[in-house]
Design a protein around this motif. Structure first.
Motif, PDB file in Angstrom:
ATOM      1  N   ARG A 176       4.999 -14.292  -6.334  1.00 45.72           N
ATOM      2  CA  ARG A 176       4.743 -14.077  -7.754  1.00 45.72           C
ATOM      3  C   ARG A 176       3.766 -12.935  -8.033  1.00 45.72           C
ATOM      4  NH1 ARG A 176       8.770 -15.858  -8.437  1.00 45.72           N
ATOM      5  NH2 ARG A 176       9.480 -17.699  -9.600  1.00 45.72           N
ATOM      6  N   THR A 177       3.003 -12.507  -7.013  1.00 44.73           N
ATOM      7  CA  THR A 177       1.982 -11.488  -7.240  1.00 44.73           C
ATOM      8  C   THR A 177       2.116 -10.367  -6.226  1.00 44.73           C
ATOM      9  OG1 THR A 177       0.442 -13.169  -8.066  1.00 44.73           O
ATOM     10  CG2 THR A 177      -0.498 -11.034  -7.445  1.00 44.73           C
ATOM     11  N   LEU A 178       2.083  -9.138  -6.714  1.00 42.75           N
ATOM     12  CA  LEU A 178       2.057  -7.964  -5.856  1.00 42.75           C
ATOM     13  C   LEU A 178       0.711  -7.266  -6.044  1.00 42.75           C
ATOM     14  CD1 LEU A 178       5.616  -6.401  -6.445  1.00 42.75           C
ATOM     15  CD2 LEU A 178       4.902  -7.982  -4.631  1.00 42.75           C
ATOM     16  N   HIS A 179      -0.085  -7.215  -4.986  1.00 44.57           N
ATOM     17  CA  HIS A 179      -1.308  -6.430  -4.979  1.00 44.57           C
ATOM     18  C   HIS A 179      -0.942  -5.025  -4.512  1.00 44.57           C
ATOM     19  CE1 HIS A 179      -3.911  -9.954  -5.521  1.00 44.57           C
ATOM     20  NE2 HIS A 179      -3.035 -10.592  -4.744  1.00 44.57           N
ATOM     21  N   GLU A 197       7.805  -4.218 -14.549  1.00 46.81           N
ATOM     22  CA  GLU A 197       7.968  -4.902 -15.829  1.00 46.81           C
ATOM     23  C   GLU A 197       9.316  -4.540 -16.460  1.00 46.81           C
ATOM     24  OE1 GLU A 197       5.665  -5.448 -20.136  1.00 46.81           O
ATOM     25  OE2 GLU A 197       4.869  -4.099 -18.598  1.00 46.81           O
ATOM     26  N   GLY A 198       9.676  -3.269 -16.428  1.00 48.17           N
ATOM     27  CA  GLY A 198      10.937  -2.846 -17.023  1.00 48.17           C
ATOM     28  C   GLY A 198      12.145  -3.350 -16.275  1.00 48.17           C
ATOM     29  N   SER A 199      11.985  -3.595 -14.975  1.00 46.87           N
ATOM     30  CA  SER A 199      13.088  -4.099 -14.160  1.00 46.87           C
ATOM     31  C   SER A 199      13.218  -5.612 -14.235  1.00 46.87           C
ATOM     32  CB  SER A 199      12.894  -3.682 -12.696  1.00 46.87           C
ATOM     33  OG  SER A 199      12.836  -2.286 -12.565  1.00 46.87           O
ATOM     34  N   PHE A 207       4.412   2.264 -11.090  1.00 43.29           N
ATOM     35  CA  PHE A 207       5.088   1.193 -10.365  1.00 43.29           C
ATOM     36  C   PHE A 207       5.010  -0.110 -11.158  1.00 43.29           C
ATOM     37  CE2 PHE A 207       4.765  -2.419  -7.420  1.00 43.29           C
ATOM     38  CZ  PHE A 207       5.992  -2.341  -6.783  1.00 43.29           C
ATOM     39  N   ALA A 208       3.830  -0.415 -11.700  1.00 45.05           N
ATOM     40  CA  ALA A 208       3.674  -1.638 -12.490  1.00 45.05           C
ATOM     41  C   ALA A 208       4.595  -1.613 -13.711  1.00 45.05           C
ATOM     42  CB  ALA A 208       2.216  -1.797 -12.920  1.00 45.05           C
ATOM     43  N   SER A 209       4.703  -0.465 -14.364  1.00 48.20           N
ATOM     44  CA  SER A 209       5.597  -0.349 -15.524  1.00 48.20           C
ATOM     45  C   SER A 209       7.051  -0.520 -15.107  1.00 48.20           C
ATOM     46  CB  SER A 209       5.402   1.010 -16.200  1.00 48.20           C
ATOM     47  OG  SER A 209       4.085   1.151 -16.699  1.00 48.20           O
ATOM     48  N   ILE A 268       0.864  -1.178   0.000  1.00 48.06           N
ATOM     49  CA  ILE A 268       0.000   0.000   0.000  1.00 48.06           C
ATOM     50  C   ILE A 268       0.902   1.229   0.000  1.00 48.06           C
ATOM     51  CG2 ILE A 268      -1.823   1.244   1.198  1.00 48.06           C
ATOM     52  CD1 ILE A 268      -2.828  -1.378   2.293  1.00 48.06           C
ATOM     53  N   GLY A 269       0.881   1.949  -1.105  1.00 38.58           N
ATOM     54  CA  GLY A 269       1.836   3.011  -1.365  1.00 38.58           C
ATOM     55  C   GLY A 269       2.820   2.536  -2.417  1.00 38.58           C
ATOM     56  N   CYS A 270       2.960   3.287  -3.506  1.00 39.88           N
ATOM     57  CA  CYS A 270       3.749   2.812  -4.653  1.00 39.88           C
ATOM     58  C   CYS A 270       4.913   3.749  -4.986  1.00 39.88           C
ATOM     59  CB  CYS A 270       2.841   2.647  -5.879  1.00 39.88           C
ATOM     60  SG  CYS A 270       1.618   1.349  -5.695  1.00 39.88           S
ATOM     61  N   GLY A 271       5.527   4.337  -3.974  1.00 40.97           N
ATOM     62  CA  GLY A 271       6.651   5.233  -4.188  1.00 40.97           C
ATOM     63  C   GLY A 271       7.985   4.525  -4.113  1.00 40.97           C
ATOM     64  N   ALA A 272       9.019   5.265  -3.698  1.00 34.70           N
ATOM     65  CA  ALA A 272      10.381   4.734  -3.663  1.00 34.70           C
ATOM     66  C   ALA A 272      10.518   3.535  -2.722  1.00 34.70           C
ATOM     67  CB  ALA A 272      11.350   5.844  -3.249  1.00 34.70           C
ATOM     68  N   GLN A 273       9.836   3.584  -1.589  1.00 37.74           N
ATOM     69  CA  GLN A 273       9.911   2.461  -0.654  1.00 37.74           C
ATOM     70  C   GLN A 273       9.344   1.187  -1.275  1.00 37.74           C
ATOM     71  OE1 GLN A 273      11.219   1.875   2.233  1.00 37.74           O
ATOM     72  NE2 GLN A 273      11.551   3.796   3.301  1.00 37.74           N
ATOM     73  N   ALA A 274       8.264   1.318  -2.050  1.00 36.47           N
ATOM     74  CA  ALA A 274       7.663   0.143  -2.682  1.00 36.47           C
ATOM     75  C   ALA A 274       8.644  -0.498  -3.653  1.00 36.47           C
ATOM     76  CB  ALA A 274       6.379   0.537  -3.397  1.00 36.47           C
ATOM     77  N   ARG A 275       9.393   0.310  -4.382  1.00 38.30           N
ATOM     78  CA  ARG A 275      10.350  -0.231  -5.347  1.00 38.30           C
ATOM     79  C   ARG A 275      11.471  -0.989  -4.638  1.00 38.30           C
ATOM     80  NH1 ARG A 275      10.686   4.015 -10.430  1.00 38.30           N
ATOM     81  NH2 ARG A 275       8.430   4.392 -10.545  1.00 38.30           N
ATOM     82  N   THR A 276      11.980  -0.428  -3.556  1.00 37.87           N
ATOM     83  CA  THR A 276      13.032  -1.122  -2.820  1.00 37.87           C
ATOM     84  C   THR A 276      12.501  -2.414  -2.208  1.00 37.87           C
ATOM     85  OG1 THR A 276      14.069   1.001  -2.310  1.00 37.87           O
ATOM     86  CG2 THR A 276      14.756  -0.893  -0.997  1.00 37.87           C
ATOM     87  N   HIS A 277      11.291  -2.376  -1.670  1.00 33.59           N
ATOM     88  CA  HIS A 277      10.699  -3.594  -1.113  1.00 33.59           C
ATOM     89  C   HIS A 277      10.503  -4.653  -2.192  1.00 33.59           C
ATOM     90  CE1 HIS A 277       9.991  -1.453   2.647  1.00 33.59           C
ATOM     91  NE2 HIS A 277       9.551  -2.590   3.177  1.00 33.59           N
ATOM     92  N   ALA A 278      10.077  -4.238  -3.384  1.00 35.06           N
ATOM     93  CA  ALA A 278       9.893  -5.206  -4.469  1.00 35.06           C
ATOM     94  C   ALA A 278      11.213  -5.868  -4.840  1.00 35.06           C
ATOM     95  CB  ALA A 278       9.271  -4.515  -5.676  1.00 35.06           C
ATOM     96  N   GLU A 279      12.286  -5.068  -4.935  1.00 36.22           N
ATOM     97  CA  GLU A 279      13.596  -5.638  -5.257  1.00 36.22           C
ATOM     98  C   GLU A 279      14.033  -6.651  -4.204  1.00 36.22           C
ATOM     99  OE1 GLU A 279      15.685  -1.922  -7.684  1.00 36.22           O
ATOM    100  OE2 GLU A 279      15.833  -1.998  -5.492  1.00 36.22           O
ATOM    101  N   LEU A 280      13.803  -6.336  -2.939  1.00 39.70           N
ATOM    102  CA  LEU A 280      14.220  -7.240  -1.873  1.00 39.70           C
ATOM    103  C   LEU A 280      13.325  -8.473  -1.789  1.00 39.70           C
ATOM    104  CD1 LEU A 280      15.145  -4.637   0.885  1.00 39.70           C
ATOM    105  CD2 LEU A 280      16.700  -5.963  -0.538  1.00 39.70           C
TER     106      LEU A 280
END
Length: 360
Positions: free
Chosen positions: A177-180, A197-199, A192-194, A156-168
């Motif tokens: 396999r799924t991020l809601h 995909e790009g990452s 964030f979804a783009s 919940i929240g799709c900023g910089a923290q979300a990107r770092t959490h996704a990488e980790l």
């Protein structure tokens, strides 16, 4: 009486190493940030750290937006041979108007000090390092307090923290396999979804129009917002859910009242910050500190460091909800920067700056 002349100070150069974000990311890629954070958490639980009160300066800018500066000092490892000794500070500032102008909400610098001279030895871009520290803490809490198995996670929240959490998450939990996701700005969720995909991260991103829908979509909920108004109630969380309450006030007080188990990073840090919901509840006596059980009251079980040192048992969600609510400790930033600095020194990253310049 003999008067001794004071010797002239020797002419010296004083350098510090500057690490920009690219250098920090490069060096961080060569370490295990979760292991680094867990080492510091164990040292903190054993009393081998110093964590002074943080400095907090709020103001409003010309747009009337909330701004703040937080200065967080800390030291780690002075009496623990398993953790590199480090003294330092994170200076992290934020303005709520920044995202609308294309800037990250928060940014700043982190320092390491020379243990002998007390001079700054390293200055590093802090926003990514802070996000990495936060994400690494979440990964550790998931490892020890989260569900035994899970393939879906809610952000919940799709900023910089979300990107770092996704990488980790991709690094430490390859079964996911799924991020809601949900964000108050739908375009930020789309961005964030783009980015995912790009990452080439191994996730399907499922956007939700309401935070409650996103929270109910999985049994791992990570809040990464800047809200100061609670919106998630116990009814929005599935039985057996783990919540990493990373941000400010996403959870309503009733979630803490009914939590199966509640863990923090440092009880006194929570108690000293009534700006956040758990700090207020602890100050009001609605949530109690460890060791002060009271019938009908919610009690903090302990810290994640206590769990790592086996001083407090880990409890995973069963039919209830387990909440991890870290407030953010400077010693984690300092300890993580020490690992990054060691990698920078070994691999030759960063830029040397002369503090004295021509005036010496």
């Amino acid at each position: 009486m003999t008067i001794q002349a004071v010797p002239e100070p020797a002419t010296r150069t004083e350098h510090l190493l500057f690490l920009d974000r690219a250098a920090v990311r490069t060096c961080a890629a060569g370490i295990d940030p979760v292991a680094a954070v867990e080492d510091v958490l164990r040292a903190h639980a054993a009393g081998h750290t110093a964590l002074p009160a943080e400095g907090y300066l709020p103001w409003a800018n010309s747009q009337g937006a909330y701004c703040r500066s937080i200065a967080m000092l800390g030291s780690v490892g002075a009496a623990d041979p398993t953790v590199p000794t480090a003294y330092g500070m994170k200076l992290i500032n934020a303005a709520t108007s920044n995202p609308a102008q294309g800037r990250e909400r928060a940014g700043g610098v982190s320092f390491l000090f020379d243990p002998e001279t007390a001079r700054p030895a390293v200055v590093a871009e802090a926003a990514y390092l802070s996000a990495l520290r936060t994400g690494a803490y979440t990964m550790s809490s998931l490892r020890h307090l989260g569900p035994e198995r899970f393939q879906e996670v809610t952000l919940i929240g799709c900023g910089a923290q979300a990107r770092t959490h996704a990488e980790l998450l991709a690094r430490y939990f390859p079964d996911v396999r799924t991020l809601h996701v949900h964000d108050l700005l739908p375009e930020r969720a789309s961005a964030f979804a783009s980015w995912v995909e790009g990452s080439e991260l191994p996730f399907t991103v499922v956007p939700h129009g309401r935070a409650a829908e996103a929270a109910a979509a999985s049994t791992v909920v990570i809040t990464l917002t800047i809200t100061d108004t609670g919106y998630l109630s116990p009814d929005h969380l599935r039985p057996g859910t783990f919540v990493a309450h990373v941000s400010l006030d996403d959870l309503l007080p009733e979630v803490f009242d009914r939590a199966q188990a509640l863990y923090v990073d440092d009880v006194e840090l929570v108690r000293d910050n009534p700006r956040r919901v758990l700090g207020r509840l602890l100050g009001e006596g609605r949530v109690l500190a460890p060791g002060t059980p009271k019938p009908g009251a919610s009690t903090i079980r302990g810290t994640l460091g206590d769990v790592l040192t086996a001083a407090v048992p880990a409890e995973r969600p069963g039919t209830g909800v387990v909440v991890s609510n870290p407030f953010g400790m400077a010693v984690l930033d300092v300890g993580l920067l020490a690992r990054v600095y060691a990698r920078a020194a070994a691999d030759g990253h960063g830029t040397r700056l002369d503090l004295l310049g021509a005036d010496r």
